[in-house]
Write a protein that holds these residues in place. Structure first.
Motif, PDB file in Angstrom:
ATOM      1  N   PRO A  18       0.836  -1.203   0.000  1.00 10.66           N
ATOM      2  CA  PRO A  18       0.000   0.000   0.000  1.00 10.66           C
ATOM      3  C   PRO A  18       0.867   1.248   0.000  1.00 10.66           C
ATOM      4  O   PRO A  18       1.954   1.275   0.600  1.00 10.66           O
ATOM      5  N   ALA A  19       0.411   2.253  -0.686  1.00 11.45           N
ATOM      6  CA  ALA A  19       1.106   3.536  -0.713  1.00 11.45           C
ATOM      7  C   ALA A  19       0.083   4.651  -0.545  1.00 11.45           C
ATOM      8  O   ALA A  19      -1.040   4.555  -1.050  1.00 11.45           O
ATOM      9  N   VAL A  20       0.477   5.686   0.156  1.00  7.73           N
ATOM     10  CA  VAL A  20      -0.366   6.873   0.308  1.00  7.73           C
ATOM     11  C   VAL A  20       0.140   7.915  -0.680  1.00  7.73           C
ATOM     12  O   VAL A  20       1.342   8.197  -0.732  1.00  7.73           O
ATOM     13  N   VAL A  21      -0.772   8.458  -1.473  1.00  5.11           N
ATOM     14  CA  VAL A  21      -0.418   9.386  -2.547  1.00  5.11           C
ATOM     15  C   VAL A  21      -0.924  10.778  -2.193  1.00  5.11           C
ATOM     16  O   VAL A  21      -2.111  10.961  -1.924  1.00  5.11           O
ATOM     17  N   VAL A  66       9.327   5.648   3.696  1.00  2.00           N
ATOM     18  CA  VAL A  66       8.804   4.366   4.142  1.00  2.00           C
ATOM     19  C   VAL A  66       8.346   4.541   5.582  1.00  2.00           C
ATOM     20  O   VAL A  66       9.074   5.089   6.408  1.00  2.00           O
ATOM     21  N   SER A  67       7.123   4.093   5.870  1.00  2.00           N
ATOM     22  CA  SER A  67       6.553   4.315   7.194  1.00  2.00           C
ATOM     23  C   SER A  67       5.904   3.042   7.715  1.00  2.00           C
ATOM     24  O   SER A  67       5.242   2.313   6.966  1.00  2.00           O
ATOM     25  N   ASP A  68       6.094   2.792   9.023  1.00  2.00           N
ATOM     26  CA  ASP A  68       5.420   1.672   9.677  1.00  2.00           C
ATOM     27  C   ASP A  68       3.935   1.964   9.914  1.00  2.00           C
ATOM     28  O   ASP A  68       3.198   1.072  10.332  1.00  2.00           O
ATOM     29  N   ASP A  69       3.524   3.201   9.679  1.00  2.00           N
ATOM     30  CA  ASP A  69       2.171   3.614  10.034  1.00  2.00           C
ATOM     31  C   ASP A  69       1.344   3.991   8.810  1.00  2.00           C
ATOM     32  O   ASP A  69       0.599   4.975   8.820  1.00  2.00           O
ATOM     33  N   VAL A  70       1.484   3.190   7.744  1.00  2.00           N
ATOM     34  CA  VAL A  70       0.769   3.498   6.505  1.00  2.00           C
ATOM     35  C   VAL A  70      -0.741   3.404   6.693  1.00  2.00           C
ATOM     36  O   VAL A  70      -1.497   4.192   6.116  1.00  2.00           O
ATOM     37  N   ALA A  71      -1.192   2.449   7.517  1.00  2.00           N
ATOM     38  CA  ALA A  71      -2.641   2.319   7.731  1.00  2.00           C
ATOM     39  C   ALA A  71      -3.219   3.614   8.294  1.00  2.00           C
ATOM     40  O   ALA A  71      -4.277   4.080   7.850  1.00  2.00           O
ATOM     41  N   ARG A  72      -2.526   4.188   9.253  1.00  2.00           N
ATOM     42  CA  ARG A  72      -2.996   5.455   9.836  1.00  2.00           C
ATOM     43  C   ARG A  72      -2.966   6.572   8.793  1.00  2.00           C
ATOM     44  O   ARG A  72      -3.882   7.400   8.723  1.00  2.00           O
ATOM     45  N   ALA A  73      -1.920   6.575   7.962  1.00  2.00           N
ATOM     46  CA  ALA A  73      -1.813   7.596   6.920  1.00  2.00           C
ATOM     47  C   ALA A  73      -2.917   7.434   5.881  1.00  2.00           C
ATOM     48  O   ALA A  73      -3.479   8.427   5.392  1.00  2.00           O
ATOM     49  N   LEU A  74      -3.250   6.192   5.524  1.00  2.00           N
ATOM     50  CA  LEU A  74      -4.330   5.953   4.575  1.00  2.00           C
ATOM     51  C   LEU A  74      -5.669   6.438   5.134  1.00  2.00           C
ATOM     52  O   LEU A  74      -6.473   7.048   4.424  1.00  2.00           O
ATOM     53  N   TRP A  75      -5.914   6.170   6.411  1.00  2.00           N
ATOM     54  CA  TRP A  75      -7.146   6.642   7.044  1.00  2.00           C
ATOM     55  C   TRP A  75      -7.164   8.174   7.105  1.00  2.00           C
ATOM     56  O   TRP A  75      -8.213   8.791   6.876  1.00  2.00           O
ATOM     57  N   SER A  76      -6.029   8.773   7.416  1.00  2.00           N
ATOM     58  CA  SER A  76      -5.971  10.244   7.469  1.00  2.00           C
ATOM     59  C   SER A  76      -6.296  10.846   6.111  1.00  2.00           C
ATOM     60  O   SER A  76      -7.029  11.835   6.008  1.00  2.00           O
ATOM     61  N   LYS A  77      -5.741  10.237   5.050  1.00  2.00           N
ATOM     62  CA  LYS A  77      -6.045  10.745   3.715  1.00  2.00           C
ATOM     63  C   LYS A  77      -7.508  10.507   3.361  1.00  2.00           C
ATOM     64  O   LYS A  77      -8.152  11.333   2.705  1.00  2.00           O
ATOM     65  N   LEU A  78      -8.060   9.369   3.804  1.00  2.00           N
ATOM     66  CA  LEU A  78      -9.481   9.098   3.573  1.00  2.00           C
ATOM     67  C   LEU A  78     -10.341  10.210   4.162  1.00  2.00           C
ATOM     68  O   LEU A  78     -11.309  10.657   3.538  1.00  2.00           O
TER      69      LEU A  78
END
Length: 309
Positions: A127-130, A174-186
């Motif tokens: 997963p990547a946050v864009v 690279v981040s261990d907290d991609v899930a949190r970043a994806l939710w933040s972008k959501l």
């Protein structure tokens, strides 16, 4: 023009996000193929990709195809299709992927990588946050309006991928907290995408409406999203309210991808943005009336424009 080491990369879903990132990688000397709609592919095959950014405008020579089989031989696949097309696009390209190909999900929403991994169990899906403001200004013409960072999930390959992207001018961490970043972008998408789609206004025009309670409406959207995220086991920062307000300052002329889809008479990703919050909230016994209203209004507008398109 930048030149770096050579990587073979396919972009599945060459819309604005795919063309921007694929174009930057091709400009840096990598072998890139853009897989997209016929009008864009024909323009790119004839003239190259017109990459118009805030710092340069350039025609980039890059291969293009309408066929999912063009992923064959790619070391990486940048998977940039709309969330509504994740399963169908994954199934279409799966028979053609090389065994060692790595798939990067550069998509809106929080569950695309999981959905991809279920269909591509033999492949590493990251997963990547864009964070990029871009749009297709015409066939084969991507217009970059601001930002452009990527955040990748950790894996044995992530550091090398990030270094390659960085060298191509794409800021990446690279981040261990991609899930949190994806939710933040959501949450950012839930606040801006439906309002921009319903009004066809840019982010700056939306927030610069002093006679309307836009800030309060956005706060209501964010509040519902934070409650659903917390109930889902994801703690989001309370300063997300400030992040939402500040987004328009960094992208004042940008319209949302949802607005762009509806303007072209296409289905949007609203089911995977506000609609996702509504469904997840309902599953958790939480009511999300503001997100439900916005989701419903966009779907009704979508029904009309798609029928007329």
């Amino acid at each position: 023009m930048l030149k770096t080491g050579h990587t073979k990369i396919a972009v599945m879903g060459a819309g604005a996000v795919g063309c921007y990132n694929g174009g930057m990688l091709a400009r840096a000397g990598h072998e890139v193929v853009l897989i997209g709609r016929p009008a864009h592919v024909q323009a790119i095959q004839a003239q190259g990709l017109l990459l118009q950014t805030q710092s340069f405008t350039e025609r980039v020579a890059v291969a293009a195809s309408t066929e999912p089989s063009a992923v064959q031989g790619a070391q990486w696949v940048l998977f940039c299709v709309k969330s509504t097309d994740t399963e169908s696009a994954a199934r279409a390209m799966a028979p053609h992927l090389d065994p060692g190909a790595i798939v990067l999900s550069l998509q809106n929403g929080v569950d695309n990588a999981e959905r991809l991994q279920a269909l591509l169990p033999q492949h590493l899906v990251l997963p990547a946050v864009v964070y990029v403001a871009a749009e297709m200004a015409g066939p084969g013409h991507v217009l970059h309006r601001g930002r452009g960072e990527l955040v990748l999930a950790p894996s044995p390959a992530s550091a090398d991928i990030a270094a390659t992207l960085q060298a191509a001018g794409i800021p990446t961490q690279v981040s261990d907290d991609v899930a949190r970043a994806l939710w933040s972008k959501l949450v950012l998408n839930c606040a801006y995408n439906p309002l921009s789609a319903l009004t066809q206004l840019s982010y700056g025009e939306i927030v610069l409406s002093p006679d309307l309670p836009v800030a309060q409406v956005m706060d209501d959207i964010v509040r519902e999203c934070l409650v659903v995220a917390r109930a889902s086991g994801v703690e989001l920062p309370e300063n997300l309210y400030d992040s939402v307000r500040q987004l328009a300052a960094s992208m004042p002329t940008q319209t949302s991808s949802t607005a762009q889809d509806l303007a072209r008479g296409r289905r949007s990703e609203i089911d995977h943005l506000n609609g996702f919050i509504v469904r997840r909230g309902a599953a958790l016994g939480l009511d999300t009336p503001v997100n439900r209203l916005l989701h419903t209004l966009v779907r009704l507008l979508e029904k009309r424009v798609v029928q007329n398109g």
